[in-house]
Design a protein around this motif. Structure first.
Motif, PDB file in Angstrom:
ATOM      1  N   GLN A  74     -53.994 -31.045 -11.391  1.00 34.46           N
ATOM      2  CA  GLN A  74     -53.727 -32.008 -10.325  1.00 34.46           C
ATOM      3  C   GLN A  74     -54.504 -33.305 -10.521  1.00 34.46           C
ATOM      4  O   GLN A  74     -53.990 -34.396 -10.251  1.00 34.46           O
ATOM      5  CB  GLN A  74     -54.054 -31.366  -8.974  1.00 34.46           C
ATOM      6  CG  GLN A  74     -53.083 -30.257  -8.594  1.00 34.46           C
ATOM      7  CD  GLN A  74     -53.598 -29.381  -7.467  1.00 34.46           C
ATOM      8  OE1 GLN A  74     -54.755 -29.462  -7.076  1.00 34.46           O
ATOM      9  NE2 GLN A  74     -52.733 -28.526  -6.944  1.00 34.46           N
ATOM     10  N   ILE A  75     -55.741 -33.204 -11.002  1.00 38.70           N
ATOM     11  CA  ILE A  75     -56.516 -34.416 -11.273  1.00 38.70           C
ATOM     12  C   ILE A  75     -55.863 -35.224 -12.389  1.00 38.70           C
ATOM     13  O   ILE A  75     -55.765 -36.457 -12.314  1.00 38.70           O
ATOM     14  CB  ILE A  75     -57.972 -34.064 -11.639  1.00 38.70           C
ATOM     15  CG1 ILE A  75     -58.737 -33.617 -10.395  1.00 38.70           C
ATOM     16  CG2 ILE A  75     -58.679 -35.262 -12.278  1.00 38.70           C
ATOM     17  CD1 ILE A  75     -60.173 -33.257 -10.652  1.00 38.70           C
ATOM     18  N   LEU A  76     -55.396 -34.544 -13.425  1.00 34.92           N
ATOM     19  CA  LEU A  76     -54.741 -35.249 -14.526  1.00 34.92           C
ATOM     20  C   LEU A  76     -53.498 -35.982 -14.035  1.00 34.92           C
ATOM     21  O   LEU A  76     -53.218 -37.111 -14.448  1.00 34.92           O
ATOM     22  CB  LEU A  76     -54.390 -34.262 -15.636  1.00 34.92           C
ATOM     23  CG  LEU A  76     -55.591 -33.614 -16.347  1.00 34.92           C
ATOM     24  CD1 LEU A  76     -55.125 -32.549 -17.322  1.00 34.92           C
ATOM     25  CD2 LEU A  76     -56.436 -34.654 -17.061  1.00 34.92           C
ATOM     26  N   ILE A 136     -55.759 -33.589  -3.286  1.00 34.99           N
ATOM     27  CA  ILE A 136     -55.913 -32.303  -3.976  1.00 34.99           C
ATOM     28  C   ILE A 136     -56.572 -31.292  -3.041  1.00 34.99           C
ATOM     29  O   ILE A 136     -57.538 -31.609  -2.345  1.00 34.99           O
ATOM     30  CB  ILE A 136     -56.754 -32.466  -5.259  1.00 34.99           C
ATOM     31  CG1 ILE A 136     -56.012 -33.345  -6.265  1.00 34.99           C
ATOM     32  CG2 ILE A 136     -57.065 -31.110  -5.878  1.00 34.99           C
ATOM     33  CD1 ILE A 136     -56.790 -33.596  -7.536  1.00 34.99           C
ATOM     34  N   ASN A 137     -56.063 -30.080  -3.052  1.00 36.87           N
ATOM     35  CA  ASN A 137     -56.630 -29.007  -2.245  1.00 36.87           C
ATOM     36  C   ASN A 137     -57.775 -28.366  -3.019  1.00 36.87           C
ATOM     37  O   ASN A 137     -57.574 -27.440  -3.805  1.00 36.87           O
ATOM     38  CB  ASN A 137     -55.556 -27.973  -1.910  1.00 36.87           C
ATOM     39  CG  ASN A 137     -56.085 -26.870  -1.003  1.00 36.87           C
ATOM     40  OD1 ASN A 137     -57.050 -27.076  -0.267  1.00 36.87           O
ATOM     41  ND2 ASN A 137     -55.461 -25.709  -1.066  1.00 36.87           N
ATOM     42  N   LEU A 138     -58.981 -28.869  -2.807  1.00 35.79           N
ATOM     43  CA  LEU A 138     -60.150 -28.322  -3.487  1.00 35.79           C
ATOM     44  C   LEU A 138     -60.540 -26.988  -2.846  1.00 35.79           C
ATOM     45  O   LEU A 138     -60.046 -26.624  -1.784  1.00 35.79           O
ATOM     46  CB  LEU A 138     -61.310 -29.315  -3.411  1.00 35.79           C
ATOM     47  CG  LEU A 138     -61.041 -30.696  -4.022  1.00 35.79           C
ATOM     48  CD1 LEU A 138     -62.231 -31.618  -3.807  1.00 35.79           C
ATOM     49  CD2 LEU A 138     -60.725 -30.580  -5.509  1.00 35.79           C
ATOM     50  N   THR A 139     -61.427 -26.251  -3.514  1.00 38.30           N
ATOM     51  CA  THR A 139     -61.856 -24.952  -3.001  1.00 38.30           C
ATOM     52  C   THR A 139     -62.725 -25.153  -1.768  1.00 38.30           C
ATOM     53  O   THR A 139     -63.801 -25.742  -1.843  1.00 38.30           O
ATOM     54  CB  THR A 139     -62.638 -24.178  -4.071  1.00 38.30           C
ATOM     55  OG1 THR A 139     -61.831 -24.061  -5.244  1.00 38.30           O
ATOM     56  CG2 THR A 139     -62.992 -22.782  -3.565  1.00 38.30           C
ATOM     57  N   LYS A 140     -62.245 -24.659  -0.623  1.00 39.74           N
ATOM     58  CA  LYS A 140     -62.945 -24.856   0.641  1.00 39.74           C
ATOM     59  C   LYS A 140     -63.041 -23.547   1.411  1.00 39.74           C
ATOM     60  O   LYS A 140     -62.395 -22.562   1.075  1.00 39.74           O
ATOM     61  CB  LYS A 140     -62.225 -25.904   1.490  1.00 39.74           C
ATOM     62  CG  LYS A 140     -62.345 -27.323   0.935  1.00 39.74           C
ATOM     63  CD  LYS A 140     -61.668 -28.325   1.831  1.00 39.74           C
ATOM     64  CE  LYS A 140     -62.027 -29.745   1.436  1.00 39.74           C
ATOM     65  NZ  LYS A 140     -61.872 -30.016   0.028  1.00 39.74           N
ATOM     66  N   PHE A 141     -63.845 -23.572   2.459  1.00 42.03           N
ATOM     67  CA  PHE A 141     -63.921 -22.417   3.345  1.00 42.03           C
ATOM     68  C   PHE A 141     -64.400 -22.882   4.710  1.00 42.03           C
ATOM     69  O   PHE A 141     -64.911 -23.984   4.874  1.00 42.03           O
ATOM     70  CB  PHE A 141     -64.862 -21.354   2.776  1.00 42.03           C
ATOM     71  CG  PHE A 141     -66.327 -21.597   3.054  1.00 42.03           C
ATOM     72  CD1 PHE A 141     -67.066 -20.690   3.785  1.00 42.03           C
ATOM     73  CD2 PHE A 141     -66.966 -22.743   2.585  1.00 42.03           C
ATOM     74  CE1 PHE A 141     -68.411 -20.905   4.046  1.00 42.03           C
ATOM     75  CE2 PHE A 141     -68.309 -22.967   2.832  1.00 42.03           C
ATOM     76  CZ  PHE A 141     -69.033 -22.037   3.570  1.00 42.03           C
TER      77      PHE A 141
END
Length: 381
Positions: free
Chosen positions: A228-230, A369-374
């Protein structure tokens, strides 16, 4: 059944001499979270911030050292929570345990079941049906949780802790980098994993010679973040060019299959200059690189030096846990090798730019972008 325990040489000698062995249980340290993660932050930044905030709260004393960390992970799935538990070795803890919630634990078990079933479908089970047995156990555990017979593990109400650490998510505003601090005049402060610095510290101009996304610290979503970053960079600049090599190693072959099915592997292939082939395996570890992205064989890689090795004296930006002297990169005359540890988006962008990005560049690269979250569930105000 036999049971094996790891022990130091003194404990082993005592057991051999007396036929008995004492097993002292370390104290526990409770870690909870309050606030909410910023949209541009990744859970890896929370892991590093935990180390930093703990040291700040206890005047530089590492209360994790030699103890068990009980971390309340809220909505974080098991394979993502491993990013925290894996790092606890770098926090110098004896062990760690995750306290989840019922629905999150069920979701984690379902993911594990699906991946085990894929292995069974590929003919990887044995005559004892060990893999099927794992699925059966997962189904039983899910039923126990749903019926309330045996909910997700919780600490006793009267549990006692050596210390309680509360991590404030609201104040984590920038990516956090674990720095080996190789030039610290106090030699004892080098390579400790205790030096955690935010992105702004580096001023957007520290050169990076090699980026690495891989090791046991990453999960499937990290590979999706890379793709996604690319795509974001291509949309912003019209193309993707690497000013430093980027080595990417997925955790497992099965995860690569999942990425292919979901369309992400295709994008990684598009931007890569090298893709591994099991038909043509390397006979020696790579030590020289071009400024391209390398899609390497799943599993251990730069951390172990079995597939890639950084050139001596390099500055490496990696998602791994290893910043010890000589582990990932060795020194050379006139320049110390250094392995800085960061989240996947920081590593990818550092390889594209050939330097550590500034906060504006970083935010632009992770937009949407859906980064790793909690979301924490057990907090202490």
């Amino acid at each position: 059944k036999g049971v094996a325990f790891g022990a130091d040489s003194g404990t082993v000698a005592l057991a051999l001499a007396t036929g008995e062995a004492s097993m002292p249980i370390p104290d526990s340290v409770k870690v909870t979270f309050k606030g909410a993660m910023k949209e541009h932050m990744d859970f890896r930044d929370v892991v590093h911030a935990t180390q930093l905030q703990m040291l700040q709260q206890f005047d530089g004393e590492n209360v994790f050292q030699g103890r068990i960390i009980e971390v309340h992970i809220g909505t974080l799935l098991a394979d993502q929570a491993f990013t925290f538990t894996d790092w606890t070795a770098e926090m110098k803890a004896k062990a760690s345990i995750c306290i989840s919630q019922d629905d999150t634990l069920i979701q984690s078990l379902e993911i594990a079941k699906n991946r085990i079933q894929i292995m069974i479908d590929k003919g990887m089970d044995n005559h004892n049906q060990v893999l099927q047995g794992l699925i059966n156990k997962a189904n039983k555990r899910i039923e126990e949780i749903k019926t309330g017979i045996k909910p997700a593990l919780l600490p006793d109400e009267n549990a006692k802790y050596y210390a309680e650490v509360v991590i404030d998510l609201d104040i984590i505003n920038e990516p956090m980098i674990a720095d080996p601090d190789v030039n610290n005049v106090d030699v004892s402060k080098r390579y400790t994993h205790d030096t955690i610095r935010d992105l702004t510290f580096y001023g957007g101009d520290k050169k990076v010679d090699l980026g690495f996304v891989g090791s046991c610290m990453v999960h499937k979503d990290d590979l999706k973040i890379v793709s996604q970053i690319l795509r974001n960079i291509e949309k912003q600049n019209g193309k993707v060019e690497f000013k430093a090599p980027l080595v990417v190693a997925a955790p497992t072959y099965n995860i690569i299959d999942e990425l292919k099915a979901e369309g992400d592997w295709e994008y990684l292939q598009k931007y890569s200059g090298f893709e591994f082939s099991d038909a043509l395996p390397k006979s020696t570890a790579r030590t020289e690189y071009e400024n391209i992205m390398y899609l390497e064989r799943p599993g251990c890689n730069l951390c172990m030096g079995n597939q890639e090795k950084a050139e001596k004296g390099d500055t490496v930006m990696a998602t791994s846990t290893r910043l010890f002297q000589g582990r990932v990169v060795e020194d050379k005359d006139g320049k110390k090798g250094e392995s800085l540890l960061a989240s996947t988006p920081v590593v990818v962008l550092s390889a594209i730019l050939g330097r550590i990005p500034n906060i504006e560049e970083y935010k632009a690269s992770v937009e949407g972008i859906n980064l790793t979250k909690f979301t924490p569930i057990s907090t202490k105000q």
